[in-house]
Design an enzyme around this catalytic site. Structure first.
Site, mmCIF file in Angstrom:
data_model
loop_
_atom_site.group_PDB
_atom_site.id
_atom_site.type_symbol
_atom_site.label_atom_id
_atom_site.label_comp_id
_atom_site.label_asym_id
_atom_site.label_seq_id
_atom_site.Cartn_x
_atom_site.Cartn_y
_atom_site.Cartn_z
ATOM 1 C CG ASN A 9 1.255 -18.017 -0.523
ATOM 2 O OD1 ASN A 9 1.275 -18.393 0.340
ATOM 3 N ND2 ASN A 9 2.038 -18.114 -1.612
ATOM 4 C CD1 TRP A 10 -0.271 -14.415 5.084
ATOM 5 C CD2 TRP A 10 -0.702 -15.320 6.932
ATOM 6 N NE1 TRP A 10 -1.375 -13.800 5.641
ATOM 7 C CE2 TRP A 10 -1.536 -14.240 6.758
ATOM 8 C CE3 TRP A 10 -0.759 -16.280 8.218
ATOM 9 C CZ2 TRP A 10 -2.331 -13.918 8.128
ATOM 10 C CZ3 TRP A 10 -1.681 -15.848 9.060
ATOM 11 C CH2 TRP A 10 -2.485 -14.713 8.926
ATOM 12 C CE LYS A 11 5.361 -16.666 -1.211
ATOM 13 N NZ LYS A 11 6.578 -16.477 -2.109
ATOM 14 C CG HIS A 96 2.951 -20.568 -5.125
ATOM 15 N ND1 HIS A 96 4.251 -20.461 -5.023
ATOM 16 C CD2 HIS A 96 2.586 -19.491 -4.709
ATOM 17 C CE1 HIS A 96 4.904 -19.233 -4.802
ATOM 18 N NE2 HIS A 96 3.607 -18.478 -4.641
ATOM 19 C CD GLU A 98 7.503 -20.029 -2.955
ATOM 20 O OE1 GLU A 98 6.760 -20.116 -1.926
ATOM 21 O OE2 GLU A 98 7.764 -18.462 -3.174
ATOM 22 C CD GLU A 167 3.447 -15.395 -7.495
ATOM 23 O OE1 GLU A 167 2.431 -14.606 -7.001
ATOM 24 O OE2 GLU A 167 3.790 -16.798 -7.148
ATOM 25 N N GLY A 173 8.976 -12.845 -4.780
ATOM 26 C CA GLY A 173 9.837 -12.802 -3.868
ATOM 27 C C GLY A 173 11.043 -12.078 -4.207
ATOM 28 C CB SER A 213 7.650 -7.939 -6.062
ATOM 29 O OG SER A 213 8.758 -9.122 -5.837
ATOM 30 N N GLY A 234 2.606 -12.185 -1.604
ATOM 31 C CA GLY A 234 3.482 -12.938 -0.701
ATOM 32 C C GLY A 234 3.782 -12.104 0.659
ATOM 33 N N GLY A 235 5.048 -11.624 0.447
ATOM 34 C CA GLY A 235 5.696 -10.789 1.667
ATOM 35 C C GLY A 235 5.012 -9.998 1.935
HETATM 36 P P1 PGA Z 1 5.927 -11.962 -3.063
HETATM 37 O O1 PGA Z 1 5.175 -13.428 -3.222
HETATM 38 O O2 PGA Z 1 4.447 -11.080 -3.150
HETATM 39 O O3 PGA Z 1 6.462 -11.983 -1.790
HETATM 40 O O4 PGA Z 1 6.685 -11.648 -4.409
HETATM 41 C C1 PGA Z 1 4.268 -13.768 -4.152
HETATM 42 C C2 PGA Z 1 4.013 -15.382 -4.170
HETATM 43 O O5 PGA Z 1 4.972 -16.129 -4.341
HETATM 44 O O6 PGA Z 1 2.998 -15.945 -4.209
#
Ligand code: PGA
Length: 256
Positions: A9-11, A96, A98, A167, A173, A213, A234-235
């Site tokens: 997930n590149w956000k 998600h 967010e 999640e 994050g 994470s 994500g990251g």
């Molecule tokens: P993260 O993000 O791997 O940076 O914790 C995951 C996500 O929010 O999908």
């Protein structure tokens, strides 16, 4: 056997050139990881150029969107519809945390989006998770209810098209991943809930991932657990070598 998935997930990250370089490096490196499905979810505006880049394969590399609206077309300024994504992506992330927090998306809205995605032959990657660190049994109950509400009226024969991501929001994050054992416990509760709603066979077919994470250091801790079918990253999905390593470790483990 459920095929494992690693989804990136590149956000709201990457410039156009970052995105093309990253997608190109991933494409070059994952061809031999047949055991694994790899889903890249870039920002909307990079989907088409990456679609062209991935068009000739490898076949285990898929594209996903990070969100969509549930109406097929009309006066919804700024929104992207299922029909627009349908021939470019196979997957779409929905619900998600967010989206739930910054854009106030409710379980009802997420449910509408899931149904719309299924109508358009897009596979929803549905995220659920508790907001704060609370005792495991409360967390499990919270997440179970979120899952049930998000999936309302989804017919049993469509369930295998859906991927669930557990999640925990406190782990996303934050460089503070949940432990593999904790994630596996909650995922067990989710699978039991699906069994109650859809029966044993359907609940065994659906893939449930962990997110929050995930790195190349901790991926094995998750995928070694029974019932965890991969990860939403994500990251760490923004660094080609790190993401490729996560994919390689997962594929290697799937072979064993
Ligand atoms: P993260 O993000 O791997 O940076 O914790 C995951 C996500 O929010 O999908």
């Amino acid at each position: 056997m459920r095929q494992k998935i690693v989804a990136g997930n590149w956000k709201m990250s990457t410039t156009f050139s970052d995105a093309m370089v990253l997608a190109g490096q991933i494409k070059e490196s994952v061809e031999d990881l047949h055991e694994l499905e790899i889903v890249i979810c870039p920002p909307f505006v990079w989907i088409y150029p990456i679609f062209e880049l991935f068009e000739k394969g490898p076949s285990n590399l898929k594209l996903g969107a990070q969100n969509m609206y549930f109406v097929d077309e009309g006066q919804y300024t700024g929104e992207i519809s299922p029909l627009m994504l349908k021939n470019l992506c196979q997957y779409v992330i929905l619900g998600h945390s967010e989206r739930r927090s910054h854009f106030h998306e409710s379980n009802d809205l997420i449910n509408d989006k899931i149904q719309a995605a299924l109508r358009a032959d897009l596979k929803p990657i549905v995220c659920v998770g508790e907001w704060r660190k609370i005792p495991g049994s409360y967390a499990a109950d919270d997440v179970r209810r979120q899952l049930k509400a998000s999936l309302e009226n989804v017919p049993p024969n469509q369930l295998s098209q859906i991927v669930i991501v557990y999640e925990p929001v406190w782990a996303a994050g934050t460089h503070n991943a949940a432990s593999g054992a904790y994630a596996a416990e909650i995922i067990k509760v989710l699978r039991r809930e699906l069994e109650g709603l859809y029966g044993q066979e359907a609940s065994q077919q659906i893939r449930i991932l962990y997110g929050g994470s995930v790195t190349s250091e901790n991926i094995l801790e998750f995928i070694r657990q029974e019932g965890i079918d991969g990860a939403l990253v994500g990251g760490a999905s923004l660094k080609a070598r790190e993401f490729i390593k996560i994919c390689e470790l997962t594929a290697e483990y799937s072979k064993s």
